[in-house]
Scaffold this motif. Structure first.
Motif, PDB file in Angstrom:
ATOM      1  N   ARG A  43      -7.221   8.741   2.876  1.00 17.58           N
ATOM      2  CA  ARG A  43      -5.966   8.963   3.582  1.00 17.58           C
ATOM      3  C   ARG A  43      -4.809   9.184   2.615  1.00 17.58           C
ATOM      4  O   ARG A  43      -3.992  10.090   2.796  1.00 17.58           O
ATOM      5  CB  ARG A  43      -5.663   7.774   4.501  1.00 17.58           C
ATOM      6  CG  ARG A  43      -4.237   7.809   5.015  1.00 17.58           C
ATOM      7  CD  ARG A  43      -3.868   6.672   5.925  1.00 17.58           C
ATOM      8  NE  ARG A  43      -2.410   6.633   6.081  1.00 17.58           N
ATOM      9  CZ  ARG A  43      -1.774   5.928   7.006  1.00 17.58           C
ATOM     10  NH1 ARG A  43      -2.457   5.179   7.859  1.00 17.58           N
ATOM     11  NH2 ARG A  43      -0.456   5.961   7.085  1.00 17.58           N
ATOM     12  N   SER A  44      -4.664   8.343   1.590  1.00 17.22           N
ATOM     13  CA  SER A  44      -3.480   8.377   0.719  1.00 17.22           C
ATOM     14  C   SER A  44      -3.893   8.384  -0.742  1.00 17.22           C
ATOM     15  O   SER A  44      -5.042   8.069  -1.088  1.00 17.22           O
ATOM     16  CB  SER A  44      -2.578   7.169   1.001  1.00 17.22           C
ATOM     17  OG  SER A  44      -3.299   5.966   0.789  1.00 17.22           O
ATOM     18  N   TRP A  56      -3.620   9.527  10.438  1.00 15.65           N
ATOM     19  CA  TRP A  56      -4.999   9.115  10.137  1.00 15.65           C
ATOM     20  C   TRP A  56      -5.608   8.252  11.253  1.00 15.65           C
ATOM     21  O   TRP A  56      -6.734   8.462  11.682  1.00 15.65           O
ATOM     22  CB  TRP A  56      -5.011   8.375   8.811  1.00 15.65           C
ATOM     23  CG  TRP A  56      -6.357   8.056   8.245  1.00 15.65           C
ATOM     24  CD1 TRP A  56      -7.080   6.908   8.435  1.00 15.65           C
ATOM     25  CD2 TRP A  56      -7.144   8.872   7.373  1.00 15.65           C
ATOM     26  NE1 TRP A  56      -8.263   6.956   7.735  1.00 15.65           N
ATOM     27  CE2 TRP A  56      -8.325   8.160   7.076  1.00 15.65           C
ATOM     28  CE3 TRP A  56      -6.969  10.143   6.819  1.00 15.65           C
ATOM     29  CZ2 TRP A  56      -9.327   8.674   6.238  1.00 15.65           C
ATOM     30  CZ3 TRP A  56      -7.966  10.645   5.982  1.00 15.65           C
ATOM     31  CH2 TRP A  56      -9.118   9.924   5.710  1.00 15.65           C
ATOM     32  N   ASP A  57      -4.858   7.240  11.702  1.00 13.87           N
ATOM     33  CA  ASP A  57      -5.372   6.301  12.702  1.00 13.87           C
ATOM     34  C   ASP A  57      -4.707   6.452  14.067  1.00 13.87           C
ATOM     35  O   ASP A  57      -4.826   5.570  14.917  1.00 13.87           O
ATOM     36  CB  ASP A  57      -5.198   4.860  12.211  1.00 13.87           C
ATOM     37  CG  ASP A  57      -6.069   4.555  11.012  1.00 13.87           C
ATOM     38  OD1 ASP A  57      -7.224   5.037  10.976  1.00 13.87           O
ATOM     39  OD2 ASP A  57      -5.599   3.854  10.092  1.00 13.87           O
ATOM     40  N   HIS A 111      -6.781   5.584  -1.191  1.00 15.93           N
ATOM     41  CA  HIS A 111      -6.962   4.393  -0.357  1.00 15.93           C
ATOM     42  C   HIS A 111      -6.931   4.818   1.114  1.00 15.93           C
ATOM     43  O   HIS A 111      -6.461   5.920   1.447  1.00 15.93           O
ATOM     44  CB  HIS A 111      -5.855   3.374  -0.645  1.00 15.93           C
ATOM     45  CG  HIS A 111      -6.098   2.028  -0.046  1.00 15.93           C
ATOM     46  ND1 HIS A 111      -7.291   1.360  -0.168  1.00 15.93           N
ATOM     47  CD2 HIS A 111      -5.293   1.223   0.709  1.00 15.93           C
ATOM     48  CE1 HIS A 111      -7.220   0.203   0.449  1.00 15.93           C
ATOM     49  NE2 HIS A 111      -6.016   0.091   1.008  1.00 15.93           N
ATOM     50  N   ASP A 112      -7.426   3.929   2.008  1.00 18.83           N
ATOM     51  CA  ASP A 112      -7.499   4.258   3.430  1.00 18.83           C
ATOM     52  C   ASP A 112      -6.243   3.876   4.202  1.00 18.83           C
ATOM     53  O   ASP A 112      -6.229   3.937   5.441  1.00 18.83           O
ATOM     54  CB  ASP A 112      -8.728   3.622   4.070  1.00 18.83           C
ATOM     55  CG  ASP A 112      -8.745   2.106   3.943  1.00 18.83           C
ATOM     56  OD1 ASP A 112      -7.746   1.541   3.443  1.00 18.83           O
ATOM     57  OD2 ASP A 112      -9.750   1.490   4.341  1.00 18.83           O
ATOM     58  N   SER A 113      -5.190   3.466   3.514  1.00 18.87           N
ATOM     59  CA  SER A 113      -3.876   3.254   4.127  1.00 18.87           C
ATOM     60  C   SER A 113      -2.828   3.478   3.049  1.00 18.87           C
ATOM     61  O   SER A 113      -3.118   3.367   1.852  1.00 18.87           O
ATOM     62  CB  SER A 113      -3.744   1.843   4.722  1.00 18.87           C
ATOM     63  OG  SER A 113      -3.768   0.866   3.694  1.00 18.87           O
ATOM     64  N   TYR A 114      -1.595   3.788   3.492  1.00 18.46           N
ATOM     65  CA  TYR A 114      -0.557   4.021   2.490  1.00 18.46           C
ATOM     66  C   TYR A 114       0.076   2.685   2.114  1.00 18.46           C
ATOM     67  O   TYR A 114       1.144   2.317   2.583  1.00 18.46           O
ATOM     68  CB  TYR A 114       0.500   4.996   2.987  1.00 18.46           C
ATOM     69  CG  TYR A 114       1.355   5.540   1.860  1.00 18.46           C
ATOM     70  CD1 TYR A 114       0.824   6.462   0.971  1.00 18.46           C
ATOM     71  CD2 TYR A 114       2.663   5.116   1.675  1.00 18.46           C
ATOM     72  CE1 TYR A 114       1.575   6.963  -0.071  1.00 18.46           C
ATOM     73  CE2 TYR A 114       3.429   5.605   0.634  1.00 18.46           C
ATOM     74  CZ  TYR A 114       2.879   6.528  -0.244  1.00 18.46           C
ATOM     75  OH  TYR A 114       3.634   7.010  -1.290  1.00 18.46           O
ATOM     76  N   ASP A 115      -0.624   1.957   1.258  1.00 25.78           N
ATOM     77  CA  ASP A 115      -0.228   0.639   0.769  1.00 25.78           C
ATOM     78  C   ASP A 115       0.014   0.771  -0.731  1.00 25.78           C
ATOM     79  O   ASP A 115      -0.939   0.832  -1.517  1.00 25.78           O
ATOM     80  CB  ASP A 115      -1.327  -0.379   1.066  1.00 25.78           C
ATOM     81  CG  ASP A 115      -0.957  -1.797   0.669  1.00 25.78           C
ATOM     82  OD1 ASP A 115      -0.111  -1.963  -0.242  1.00 25.78           O
ATOM     83  OD2 ASP A 115      -1.511  -2.747   1.269  1.00 25.78           O
ATOM     84  N   ASP A 118      -0.049  11.358   1.717  1.00 25.66           N
ATOM     85  CA  ASP A 118      -0.513  10.506   2.802  1.00 25.66           C
ATOM     86  C   ASP A 118      -0.769  11.370   4.038  1.00 25.66           C
ATOM     87  O   ASP A 118      -0.170  12.441   4.209  1.00 25.66           O
ATOM     88  CB  ASP A 118       0.528   9.430   3.120  1.00 25.66           C
ATOM     89  CG  ASP A 118       0.063   8.465   4.196  1.00 25.66           C
ATOM     90  OD1 ASP A 118      -1.102   8.025   4.130  1.00 25.66           O
ATOM     91  OD2 ASP A 118       0.854   8.165   5.120  1.00 25.66           O
TER      92      ASP A 118
END
Length: 425
Positions: free
Chosen positions: A331-332, A297-298, A375-379, A293
């Protein structure tokens, strides 16, 4: 489909005993010549490998690889690789490994330098006018790429310290008990356990892409990384038992021309030995899980993100091998892999003229399956939905104390044939 056909191979070496970064212990008279006893002092060995091949990005190419062991220090190794192709592409690599210093014997240094230019290759970055979605993201089209010339330049200097506890309490030098190049279970009373080390690594990485449509993009990252490595594998080149956990933190402090960022990644691998069978000398199930991750990122008004090649990436030599390197980046990421490895009892290479000059005690079959996603978030919930996959098979060869690996991976988009070194995990 990536095309890679080995046209010819000639091995030239001076036949002297090799040095070992991981010192072997012979168990009986069947042990390979290189497996000297733990008290014997290994000597240097040199080997050179000229080769000819063709790829889709380089065309017809010639090159050579050379390895010098025990030259700078008793268990050090120098590696050099160079290739040049008909379309003026080239690859150059130089590495120095297992250099040690300090009275404790626990400090080691590895140095690596890589420079390459591919005159015609696919790069999964934004710039294709036919797409408005991010290139390399999950679900992106395999055609969302830039076709052109790519230049790569990487430099690493790794400082490693083996901590004085666990298996490394009395000695930082690892020892593997081998029979004909295959690790066997330790005898009663032998020291077992995990070696734990910490690493400090300054790095520099640069990519330049010149698209055939006129696009130009140059990105670089430079900084330092810290790594914790807890390693209980029985034999580093090709484990049959044990486990390994790695956690690494990367930091680029940025400058006027690039953004700062922080990235972390972690990987756990486990090895199950199923023993021998009527047709095999060894059967191993290798399992691994990986995640990464970029927490910055944001952050801030515009975010603090690494260049595309330093993001969380999948595709390439070791993760999702059915896709091109850097096919997915965001991102992740999460990744899971399972690989069945077996060393057949049928080992004919010792009877083949010329090849029988070399230390080539075994070859290995492998079948593997992999899943992963970016993915664009660590979800974690989202990262485990609609995961991309790869299945494949390969051949591994333990030649002159190096694992040569041939993998053929298949995915929804394409297939990839690769000839590289070292096990994927």
């Amino acid at each position: 489909m990536s095309r890679l056909f080995l046209m010819g191979l000639v091995l030239v070496s001076t036949l002297v005993r090799p040095a070992w970064a991981e010192e072997p212990q012979s168990q009986n008279s069947e042990a390979a010549p290189a497996a000297s006893s733990s008290t014997a002092r290994p000597e240097g060995r040199s080997a050179a490998v000229p080769f000819i091949f063709t790829t889709s990005s380089m065309g017809f190419s010639v090159g050579a690889a050379a390895s010098l062991q025990g030259v700078l220090q008793e268990r050090s190794q120098l590696v050099a690789v160079g290739t040049y192709s008909e379309n003026d592409s080239y690859v150059a690599f130089l590495g120095a490994y297992n250099l040690h210093f300090g009275d404790s014997g626990r400090w080691f240094v590895d140095l690596q330098a890589f420079d390459a230019r591919m005159r015609e290759t696919n790069v999964y970055i934004d710039g294709n006018p036919n797409f408005d979605t991010p290139a390399g993201s999950h679900g992106s089209s395999g055609e969302n790429m830039v076709l052109g010339e790519e230049s790569q330049r990487d430099f690493y200097a790794t400082l490693r310290y083996v901590l004085p506890f666990g298996a490394g309490e009395h000695s930082p030098q690892r020892r593997a008990r081998l029979v004909a190049g295959i690790p066997v279970a330790p005898e009663k009373g032998e020291q077992v356990g995990a070696y734990t080390s910490v690493e400090f690594e300054p790095f520099y990485r640069e990519r330049t892409v010149e698209g055939f449509d006129g696009q130009f993009q140059k990105d670089k990252t430079q900084g330092v990384s810290l790594k914790l490595d807890h390693d209980a594998r029985d034999f580093i080149p090709s484990p049959s038992r044990g486990y390994r956990f790695e956690a690494q933190l990367h930091r680029d402090f940025g400058s006027g021309e690039r953004s700062s960022y922080t990235k972390w990644e972690a990987q756990y691998s486990h090895y199950l030995n199923f023993g021998a069978s009527n047709w095999s000398k060894q059967q191993v199930l290798a399992l691994t899980a990986y995640t990464s991750d970029v927490p910055t990122w944001d952050s801030g008004a515009e975010g603090h993100r690494p260049p595309w090649f330093a993001e969380s990436t999948l595709g390439g030599w070791n993760r999702l091998r059915g896709y091109q390197s850097g096919r997915f980046h965001d991102r992740s990421a999460v990744f899971y892999g399972a690989e069945y490895r077996a060393i057949p009892r049928w080992q004919p290479q010792g009877a083949i003229p010329f090849i029988d000059r070399y230390y080539f005690p075994w070859w290995q079959l492998a079948i593997y399956g992999e899943v992963g996603r970016v993915h664009d978030s660590y979800d974690l919930s989202e990262l485990h939905k609609e995961m991309d996959w790869t299945v494949g098979f390969g051949v591994r060869m333990w030649v002159e104390n190096v694992v040569a690996r041939v993998d053929w991976g298949f995915s929804e988009e394409e297939s990839q044939l690769r000839v590289v070194v070292n096990q994927p995990f």
